[in-house]
Design a protein around this motif. Structure first.
Motif, short mmCIF file in Angstrom:
data_model
loop_
_atom_site.label_atom_id
_atom_site.label_comp_id
_atom_site.label_asym_id
_atom_site.label_seq_id
_atom_site.Cartn_x
_atom_site.Cartn_y
_atom_site.Cartn_z
N LEU A 359 0.83 -1.21 0.00
CA LEU A 359 0.00 0.00 0.00
C LEU A 359 0.86 1.25 0.00
O LEU A 359 0.63 2.20 -0.76
CB LEU A 359 -0.89 0.00 1.25
N SER A 360 1.87 1.27 0.86
CA SER A 360 2.73 2.44 0.99
C SER A 360 3.52 2.69 -0.29
O SER A 360 3.68 3.84 -0.72
CB SER A 360 3.69 2.25 2.19
N ALA A 361 4.00 1.61 -0.89
CA ALA A 361 4.78 1.75 -2.13
C ALA A 361 3.91 2.31 -3.26
O ALA A 361 4.34 3.19 -4.02
CB ALA A 361 5.36 0.40 -2.53
N LYS A 377 -0.68 10.37 1.12
CA LYS A 377 -2.06 9.97 1.37
C LYS A 377 -2.27 8.55 0.86
O LYS A 377 -2.11 8.28 -0.33
CB LYS A 377 -3.03 10.93 0.69
N VAL A 378 -2.62 7.65 1.77
CA VAL A 378 -2.88 6.25 1.42
C VAL A 378 -4.39 6.06 1.32
O VAL A 378 -5.10 6.21 2.31
CB VAL A 378 -2.28 5.30 2.47
N THR A 379 -4.88 5.74 0.12
CA THR A 379 -6.31 5.60 -0.11
C THR A 379 -6.63 4.18 -0.55
O THR A 379 -5.74 3.36 -0.81
CB THR A 379 -6.80 6.59 -1.18
N LEU A 380 -7.92 3.91 -0.67
CA LEU A 380 -8.37 2.57 -1.06
C LEU A 380 -7.93 2.22 -2.47
O LEU A 380 -7.84 1.04 -2.82
CB LEU A 380 -9.90 2.50 -0.93
N ASP A 381 -7.67 3.24 -3.29
CA ASP A 381 -7.19 2.97 -4.66
C ASP A 381 -5.86 2.23 -4.67
O ASP A 381 -5.53 1.57 -5.66
CB ASP A 381 -7.03 4.29 -5.42
N HIS A 382 -5.10 2.35 -3.59
CA HIS A 382 -3.78 1.72 -3.54
C HIS A 382 -3.84 0.29 -3.00
O HIS A 382 -2.82 -0.39 -2.96
CB HIS A 382 -2.85 2.55 -2.65
N ARG A 388 -9.49 -5.01 -0.19
CA ARG A 388 -10.75 -4.27 -0.30
C ARG A 388 -11.95 -5.13 0.10
O ARG A 388 -12.95 -4.62 0.59
CB ARG A 388 -10.95 -3.80 -1.75
N GLN A 389 -11.84 -6.44 -0.11
CA GLN A 389 -12.94 -7.31 0.24
C GLN A 389 -13.26 -7.28 1.74
O GLN A 389 -14.34 -7.69 2.16
CB GLN A 389 -12.63 -8.74 -0.20
N GLY A 390 -12.31 -6.79 2.53
CA GLY A 390 -12.56 -6.66 3.96
C GLY A 390 -13.73 -5.75 4.26
O GLY A 390 -14.41 -5.90 5.28
N LEU A 391 -14.00 -4.78 3.36
CA LEU A 391 -15.10 -3.85 3.58
C LEU A 391 -16.45 -4.56 3.57
O LEU A 391 -17.43 -4.05 4.13
CB LEU A 391 -15.09 -2.74 2.51
N MET A 392 -16.51 -5.74 2.94
CA MET A 392 -17.76 -6.49 2.90
C MET A 392 -18.16 -7.00 4.28
O MET A 392 -19.31 -7.36 4.51
CB MET A 392 -17.63 -7.68 1.94
N ARG A 393 -17.23 -7.02 5.22
CA ARG A 393 -17.50 -7.56 6.55
C ARG A 393 -17.89 -6.48 7.56
O ARG A 393 -18.07 -6.78 8.74
CB ARG A 393 -16.27 -8.31 7.07
N ILE A 394 -18.00 -5.25 7.10
CA ILE A 394 -18.32 -4.15 8.03
C ILE A 394 -19.63 -4.39 8.78
O ILE A 394 -19.67 -4.22 10.01
CB ILE A 394 -18.35 -2.80 7.28
N PRO A 395 -20.73 -4.80 8.11
CA PRO A 395 -22.00 -4.95 8.86
C PRO A 395 -21.91 -5.92 10.03
O PRO A 395 -22.49 -5.66 11.08
CB PRO A 395 -22.97 -5.46 7.77
#
Length: 951
Positions: A359-361, A377-382, A388-395
């Motif tokens: 991510l940092s690179a 700035k480290v964003t989800l695009d990186h 990113r699939q981790g966001l599916m577990r938020i609920p």
């Protein structure tokens, strides 16, 4: 039990159970650190430190200087040393304490080569999760190292990537710290998997080779066992060791003898401590005769078995490493943090570290040519797809996630640049004020005008100063100590501890650290006889009398400990810092866009405003005379989209076609725009200054700037031709109704031809005669009714408090009167009804922290429902929660509860239930030093009168 009492109790328990008088040694400190206390109780280290220092001041705790600072319970030590213990509570060092205790007892304590206790600060402190999932493994590891006479051989078991190598290294460091191994003892690490395809070569690497032992062995070679003699040998992936190798090892462990590969007529000796590690089940992958020689088996948990809080600490640590590596500050977006916390990580900590490096690179590569900011700035695009699939577990983990990422709605800021270098470029507040004053004098402003400008903007300078401290130092206390000294910082922390108790506010570390740097500069100026300017002193005395009174007490404490008397102006600065904590959460602001004819007219005016106000708020567009206006309009539309934070844009223009740009921008973007023509530098300064305040709305900024300029005649007000009335109902017509009225007034943007009268009323008003109600509402039929209670008036819609706080109800009311809404910016973490309620109350209370009180009161209602067999709907809960928070605030400010002030008495009807209410809510009140009276308990039960379903 209050937090400080919990700290005192834990330290007493630790001292009585863990402090070992027999193993005392002048070079082996014992004691608890603030960090250990904080982690054990689940509180911030700085809060633990302040509580400990307060207990030292109360002569209940002994403080021992050094690195780290250690604390011991005076009562606990008194139990061990009796009346001979000196009445001294501050020691410069452990040796100072040791000498004092030894003299008091008249003899030197016995010293053992292998002490039975080691002080709290140890090599294991660097492990994330040391007080949670790794607590038991660390206890076992310490026992393995300290077990007489030479410790226990150990087997670490856990899946790939959990940190077994790091854990083994910590065991080695601990052995050195405790004197079990000399400082120069070797730590030899060897991974058996590296040679698993060639067992002969593996054994050669491990035990060494005699020349000629096999083809290619042309010389004697020392193995890992000999290199580890007198220290620790760590064998990773030990299940890859062939059976004959395991047999050779347990002979070494049993008898201390071995042979190099190829040796037959001689034996060698070695004394080692073996730490082995495996990812497999030891019973199926190792010889049982070998396993029996590793009596200490320590399981290391996988990342899935660790808490989200631990995982967050790992994420923060790895990003800090990357920040130090590239020598740039980082900002990690909240979506990235969520994804990293929740994505499936089968390779455990090792995989998490690799993903963060990737991510940092990627972030570094994408911003390598960006010269506008040094912050990476480290964003989800990186992020990679599986992260990113981790966001599916938020609920499924929302609640736990909210707790971990509390106060990180804008992301995580990290800065690992050199502290000293940062400080050489730093400016004290005084230097900032003096520079701004000089600039204003150069531009012809009078001293009175300079005072007016600077006095209003003191809070802007402090927020900028404290934010810079936060960026540079984070929570690294040792960096501050190197600058101001530990005693000085202790004094500042004690002062803020007093302020925290007196004002019932929580002061974050960056505020305390920032004040320490500021006060250090103040002392230098005082000693040098340099004046301390504070043009805002009169305003702060008038507008923040409580904070000023607290600052005076803090100044007295400071004088007692440093022999430096602070002048009145400096006390005013202290009060400003105490006030600043109420507005530390970043909030959306009104955008400022300046457009003017000329190659640099607009940018020059805005640059002056930025320099004088110490802010970078607003954007400028220059319009050279030969530029096509349509091209400038396109730029303005694009810039407006970038500027808007949800509160609209104030457009400042000079003349001509630019005056019509506001309406065109609003039509094309949907963003609320107000325009002020004939712009000047002073107009720009006033607009930027007002817009920088998060509490300002677009209309407030527009009206203020317009009235302050010479162009009031350009405003064309439209007299209202329509009127409406909106009653807001609660039980009393006071607390909850007034709060809801404030929300509606803030959010509703009325049409120019509409006047809405929002009237707080009590529910009893609807039970009176129609004539009385009509008189109360001015003879106008309500367009709707809002509030915490529904009076059920036929033909009139009701909007509940829950709907207002969620936003849905405000949209309904806006639709009824064709009003627009002032947009609000809320992060994903702050969109619940209760978060909205806390945010609303924050603007009305100073002594009570609603972000703590509201959740605690809601939990109390849950318990009350269970105890009294009642069901309290959400609107009733909202109303009662508002009532209780405001009642607590009134009690803290005036010394009496609202029911007491109104002369209400406890009702005999609720005599038995009042005790239940008091018991439940006093658990909340205790944290504020309050106890709920019977009159207030009875009042709550009266308000609940219509919702009882049980006996």
């Amino acid at each position: 039990m209050k937090r400080i009492q919990r700290v005192e109790q834990l330290l007493l328990q630790w001292t009585t159970e863990c402090f070992d008088t027999e193993s005392m040694h002048p070079h082996r400190p014992q004691g608890c650190t603030a960090e250990l206390i904080g982690e054990s109780l689940g509180i911030d280290r700085s809060n633990a430190s302040r509580d400990l220092n307060s207990l030292v001041a109360e002569q209940k705790v002994i403080k021992i200087g050094g690195k780290p600072v250690l604390f011991l319970s005076y009562e606990g030590l008194k139990q061990k040393f009796g009346h001979k213990l000196a009445r001294k509570h501050l020691y410069d060092s452990w040796s100072d304490f040791y000498d004092g205790v030894s003299e008091g007892n008249g003899e030197q304590p016995d010293v053992y080569d292998a002490p039975r206790y080691v002080h709290a600060a140890s090599a294991f402190d660097s492990l994330q999760g040391k007080s949670r999932s790794l607590k038991k493994p660390i206890e076992l590891a310490k026992a393995a190292i300290l077990y007489p006479p030479n410790g226990l051989h150990t087997l670490l078991v856990g899946p790939t990537g959990v940190g077994k190598t790091l854990f083994a290294d910590s065991m080695y460091q601990f052995a050195v710290e405790t004197g079990q191994l000399p400082p120069n003892a070797p730590f030899i690490s060897f991974n058996c998997a590296d040679y698993s395809n060639n067992p002969q070569l593996l054994l050669a690497q491990l035990f060494g080779v005699e020349k000629g032992a096999y083809t290619g062995a042309e010389r004697d070679r020392v193995g890992m066992v000999e290199k580890a003699n007198g220290g620790i040998l760590f064998l990773d992936e030990v299940h890859r060791l062939p059976p004959e190798g395991q047999e050779m090892l347990f002979q070494l462990l049993d008898k201390g003898i071995f042979r190099r590969l190829g040796e037959t007529d001689s034996q060698r000796t070695a004394t080692i401590r073996l730490i082995a590690a495996t990812t497999e089940n030891p019973k199926s992958s190792l010889l049982m005769t070998f396993v029996r020689r590793l009596p200490m088996l320590i399981p290391i948990p996988s990342i899935a078995e660790r808490t989200l809080q631990e995982r967050f600490c790992l994420i923060e640590y790895f990003f800090s490493e990357e920040s130090a590596r590239v020598q740039r500050p980082f900002r990690i977006a909240p979506e990235v943090l969520k994804a990293l916390l929740l994505f499936d990580c089968p390779a455990n900590v090792g995989q998490l570290k690799s993903e963060i490096q990737l991510l940092s690179a990627r972030a570094f590569l994408s911003q390598i040519h960006d010269t506008h900011t040094n912050r990476l700035k480290v964003t989800l695009d990186h992020a990679s797809d599986h992260v990113r699939q981790g966001l599916m577990r938020i609920p499924e983990r929302r609640k736990e996630l909210d707790q971990v990422l509390e106060n990180l709605s804008t992301g995580l800021d990290l800065n690992r640049e050199e502290t000293e270098a940062a400080r050489t470029e730093d400016q004290s507040l005084y230097e900032i004020l003096e520079q701004q004053a000089q600039e204003l004098r150069k531009r012809g402003l009078s001293e009175e005008e300079i005072t007016n400008v600077l006095s209003v903007d003191i809070d802007v300078y402090f927020r900028k100063f404290l934010q810079r401290v936060s960026d540079q130092f984070e929570s690294r206390r040792q960096d501050i100590i190197r600058i101001v000294g530990e005693q000085f910082l202790d004094t500042i922390e004690e002062m803020f501890d007093f302020a925290s108790r007196y004002l019932q506010r929580v002061f974050p570390s960056q505020t305390v650290f920032g004040c320490a740097l500021h006060m250090h500069a103040a002392v230098d100026r005082i000693r040098a006889g340099t004046a301390i300017p504070n043009p805002g002193l009169a305003a702060i005395q008038r507008q923040a009398s409580l904070e000023y009174e607290t600052a005076q007490e803090m100044a007295s404490m400071f004088a007692q400990r440093t022999n430096v008397t602070l002048p009145e102006n400096e006390i005013g600065f202290l009060a400003t810092i105490l006030l600043s904590v109420l507005n530390t959460t970043p909030s959306p602001k009104v955008g400022i866009l300046v457009i003017a004819h000329g190659s640099s007219t607009a940018s020059s005016m805005l640059e002056v405003a930025h320099q004088l106000l110490g802010t970078a708020h607003g954007r400028a567009l220059d319009m050279p005379l030969d530029t096509d206006p349509d091209l400038v309009l396109e730029q303005a539309v694009s810039t407006a989209g970038e500027l808007d934070e949800g509160k609209g844009i104030l457009l400042l223009v000079d003349m001509g076609s630019l005056v019509s740009f506001g309406q065109l921008i609003q039509e094309r973007t949907g963003i609320q725009v107000r325009t002020i023509p004939n712009v000047t530098t002073l107009v720009v300064m006033e607009a930027v200054r007002k817009a920088a305040l998060s509490s300002s709305t677009l209309e407030m900024v527009y009206e203020s700037v317009l009235k302050g300029s010479a162009f009031t005649q350009s405003r064309r007000p439209y007299p209202p031709v329509r009127t409406g009335v909106l009653p807001v109902v609660c039980v009393t017509g006071q607390g909850s109704a007034i709060q809801l009225k404030s929300i509606l007034e803030e959010r509703l943007q009325l049409p120019d031809d509409y006047e809405l009268n929002i009237v707080p009323v009590s529910i009893s008003s609807f039970e009176e005669t129609p004539e009385c109600l009509e008189k109360l509402l001015g003879g106008v039929k309500p367009l709707a009714i809002a509030g915490t209670l529904n009076p059920h008036m036929e033909g009139i819609p009701f909007v509940s408090a829950q709907e207002i706080l969620s936003g849905e109800g405000i949209h309904r009311i806006a639709h009824l009167i064709q009003a627009s809404l002032v947009p609000v910016h809320r992060s994903e973490e702050s969109n619940s009804v209760w978060d909205s309620l806390s945010g609303t109350l924050r603007n009305s209370v100073k002594r009570v922290n609603p972000y703590y009180a509201v959740p605690a009161i809601i939990k109390a209602f849950d318990r009350l429902e269970e105890k009294l067999d009642i069901r309290v709907d959400t609107d009733i809960r909202i109303g009662l929660t508002m009532h209780l928070v405001l009642a607590m605030e009134k009690r803290l400010v005036t010394g009496s509860w609202p029911t007491e002030a109104a002369g209400e008495n406890a009702s005999a009807c609720f005599s038995g239930e009042c005790g239940v209410v008091a018991d439940i809510f006093n658990a909340v009140m205790a944290d504020f030093g309050l106890a709920i009276p019977e009159s207030e308990s009875s009042h709550i039960l009266r308000l609940l009168g219509g919702v009882r379903v049980g006996s």
